[in-house]
Scaffold this motif. Structure first.
Motif, PDB file in Angstrom:
ATOM      1  N   THR A 167       0.948  -1.373   0.297  1.00  0.00           N
ATOM      2  CA  THR A 167      -0.001  -0.194   0.023  1.00  0.00           C
ATOM      3  C   THR A 167       1.151   1.302   0.004  1.00  0.00           C
ATOM      4  N   ARG A 168      -0.244   2.062  -0.072  1.00  0.00           N
ATOM      5  CA  ARG A 168       1.153   3.844  -0.196  1.00  0.00           C
ATOM      6  C   ARG A 168       0.675   4.731   0.872  1.00  0.00           C
TER       7      ARG A 168
ATOM      8  N   PRO B  81     -13.304  14.754  -2.161  1.00  0.00           N
ATOM      9  CA  PRO B  81     -13.801  13.195  -2.678  1.00  0.00           C
ATOM     10  C   PRO B  81     -12.912  12.605  -2.497  1.00  0.00           C
ATOM     11  N   GLU B  82     -13.218  11.468  -3.084  1.00  0.00           N
ATOM     12  CA  GLU B  82     -12.586   9.531  -2.978  1.00  0.00           C
ATOM     13  C   GLU B  82     -11.941   9.615  -4.420  1.00  0.00           C
ATOM     14  N   LEU B  83     -11.574   8.826  -4.685  1.00  0.00           N
ATOM     15  CA  LEU B  83     -10.162   8.899  -5.879  1.00  0.00           C
ATOM     16  C   LEU B  83      -9.551   7.611  -5.585  1.00  0.00           C
TER      17      LEU B  83
ATOM     18  N   SER C  78     -14.694  11.052  -6.810  1.00  0.00           N
ATOM     19  CA  SER C  78     -16.382  10.735  -7.103  1.00  0.00           C
ATOM     20  C   SER C  78     -16.282  12.024  -5.383  1.00  0.00           C
ATOM     21  N   VAL C  79     -17.586  12.850  -5.334  1.00  0.00           N
ATOM     22  CA  VAL C  79     -17.556  13.607  -4.415  1.00  0.00           C
ATOM     23  C   VAL C  79     -18.638  12.470  -3.849  1.00  0.00           C
ATOM     24  N   VAL C  80     -18.233  12.296  -2.026  1.00  0.00           N
ATOM     25  CA  VAL C  80     -18.199  11.446  -0.877  1.00  0.00           C
ATOM     26  C   VAL C  80     -19.447  12.510  -0.027  1.00  0.00           C
ATOM     27  N   GLU C  81     -18.895  13.521   0.145  1.00  0.00           N
ATOM     28  CA  GLU C  81     -19.382  15.079   0.813  1.00  0.00           C
ATOM     29  C   GLU C  81     -19.233  16.462   0.007  1.00  0.00           C
ATOM     30  N   SER C  82     -20.224  17.254   0.514  1.00  0.00           N
ATOM     31  CA  SER C  82     -19.799  18.525  -0.028  1.00  0.00           C
ATOM     32  C   SER C  82     -21.129  19.036   0.440  1.00  0.00           C
TER      33      SER C  82
ATOM     34  N   ASP D  35      -1.155  -2.623  -4.584  1.00  0.00           N
ATOM     35  CA  ASP D  35      -2.690  -2.512  -5.010  1.00  0.00           C
ATOM     36  C   ASP D  35      -3.537  -1.616  -4.969  1.00  0.00           C
ATOM     37  N   GLU D  36      -4.318  -1.404  -5.627  1.00  0.00           N
ATOM     38  CA  GLU D  36      -5.350  -0.306  -5.705  1.00  0.00           C
ATOM     39  C   GLU D  36      -5.514   0.531  -4.411  1.00  0.00           C
ATOM     40  N   THR D  37      -6.033   1.965  -4.370  1.00  0.00           N
ATOM     41  CA  THR D  37      -5.532   1.990  -3.165  1.00  0.00           C
ATOM     42  C   THR D  37      -6.795   3.732  -3.454  1.00  0.00           C
ATOM     43  N   ARG D  38      -7.728   3.953  -2.312  1.00  0.00           N
ATOM     44  CA  ARG D  38      -8.637   4.688  -2.065  1.00  0.00           C
ATOM     45  C   ARG D  38      -8.307   5.751  -1.250  1.00  0.00           C
ATOM     46  N   LEU D  39      -8.448   6.246  -1.820  1.00  0.00           N
ATOM     47  CA  LEU D  39      -8.056   8.033  -0.722  1.00  0.00           C
ATOM     48  C   LEU D  39      -9.464   8.724  -0.693  1.00  0.00           C
ATOM     49  N   ARG D  40      -9.744   9.402   0.595  1.00  0.00           N
ATOM     50  CA  ARG D  40     -10.800  10.030   0.891  1.00  0.00           C
ATOM     51  C   ARG D  40      -9.950  11.362   0.869  1.00  0.00           C
TER      52      ARG D  40
END
Length: 326
Positions: free
Chosen positions: A231-232, A268-270, A282-286, A313-318
């Protein structure tokens, strides 16, 4: 044209002429007065008058003379008193000590010979000793001795545990089970050996527990290293997002010119791929309530490059942005 009701800074009629007339009347008088002042010569003041002390600064100082000290009459010497004569002290005579009486001779008693024990009484005593006391626990002592021999403490397991030396020979059970004549059991030696065995058991359990804890820690550390290699790190992701904050705020400032009251936060979630590119955003909260601005921010975040890393692996970031005007 009437200026009576005009503003205070408006120019009135004939104002310049009045100014010139006043100036032409005052300037000659000033020149004449200044010429007269320059032509007056004042007499030079005498030096003594300059150095004289003005009356308001004069002060009379009278020195106070100390009164003469009174002369005291010298005291008359007292006549010396005659010293009393010392009387000789009489020494006490020592009293005569009485002589101690001579000791009386003690009568000598003839020692009687001790009777020899009979063989039957000796056998009964031996049987009684075998069946009572610590000699009756021969089997238990032999088990304890075998347990002490089975404990291996000479090999150090960890760096903190020190090897414990033990005696190789244990003759406690042999002495208990022997059929020879017994002169008694050394209880101090038995208690010492029992404490040594108990201490060895406790130390062996402590070493085993330390080994188990060390192995568990090593396993957790190895798992953390494996997860970190796949992971990063959060520091790396935060550093990259902070470097691209300026572009996000630039988009917000352009929209702020159109709508000055625009402010809020957006999260946003990347999705970051192995090569470092952003595959989706995608925007999770705004709280902005501006879909156009949110879409522009996501489009800009898709251009961020997090750097390629092999085996990640694929990383998800908020990540949250606080957009405030001013």
């Amino acid at each position: 044209m009437d200026y009576r009701y005009g503003l205070p800074w408006n120019r009135e009629r004939g104002e310049r002429k009045r100014l010139l007339a006043i100036g032409m009347g005052i300037v000659p008088l000033f020149l004449a007065f200044s010429t007269y002042v320059t032509l007056i010569e004042l007499p030079e003041q005498d030096r003594q008058e300059k150095e004289a002390l003005p009356p308001q600064l004069a002060k009379l100082i009278i020195e106070k003379k100390e009164p003469p000290k009174p002369v005291l009459p010298e005291p008359e010497p007292e006549p010396e008193k005659p010293k009393p004569e010392e009387k000789p002290v009489e020494q006490a005579k020592p009293e005569p000590q009485p002589e101690p009486p001579a000791p009386k001779p003690e009568p000598q008693v003839a020692e009687k010979p001790e009777p020899e024990p009979e063989p039957q009484d000796v056998e009964k005593a031996r049987e009684k000793v075998k069946n009572t006391g610590l000699l009756a626990m021969g089997k238990e002592l032999s088990k304890l001795s075998s347990l002490a021999n089975s404990v291996k403490l000479d090999a150090p397991v960890t760096k903190t545990a020190e090897p414990i030396a033990r005696k190789t020979g244990d003759t406690l059970a042999a002495r208990a089970n022997s059929t020879s004549k017994s002169g008694g059991v050394d209880e101090a030696q038995l208690q010492r050996e029992t404490r040594q065995v108990a201490l060895a058991e406790r130390q062996r359990a402590a070493v085993a527990e330390a080994e188990r804890v060390a192995a568990a820690k090593e396993e957790v550390r190895r798992e953390q290293q494996q997860v970190a290699s796949r992971t990063r790190s959060k520091e790396e992701l935060k550093r990259t997002m902070d470097a691209n904050k300026a572009a996000i705020y630039s988009i917000y400032n352009r929209e702020l010119r159109k709508k000055p009251s625009l402010q809020g936060s957006i999260t946003p979630e990347l999705v970051i791929e192995q090569n470092g590119s952003v595959s989706s955003c995608s925007v999770v909260e705004s709280t902005l309530n501006e879909p156009t601005l949110e879409r522009k921010i996501c489009n800009r975040l898709r251009l961020v490059d997090f750097g390629a890393r092999q085996g990640v692996d694929e990383t998800r970031l908020r990540y949250s942005f606080e957009l405030m005007s001013g």
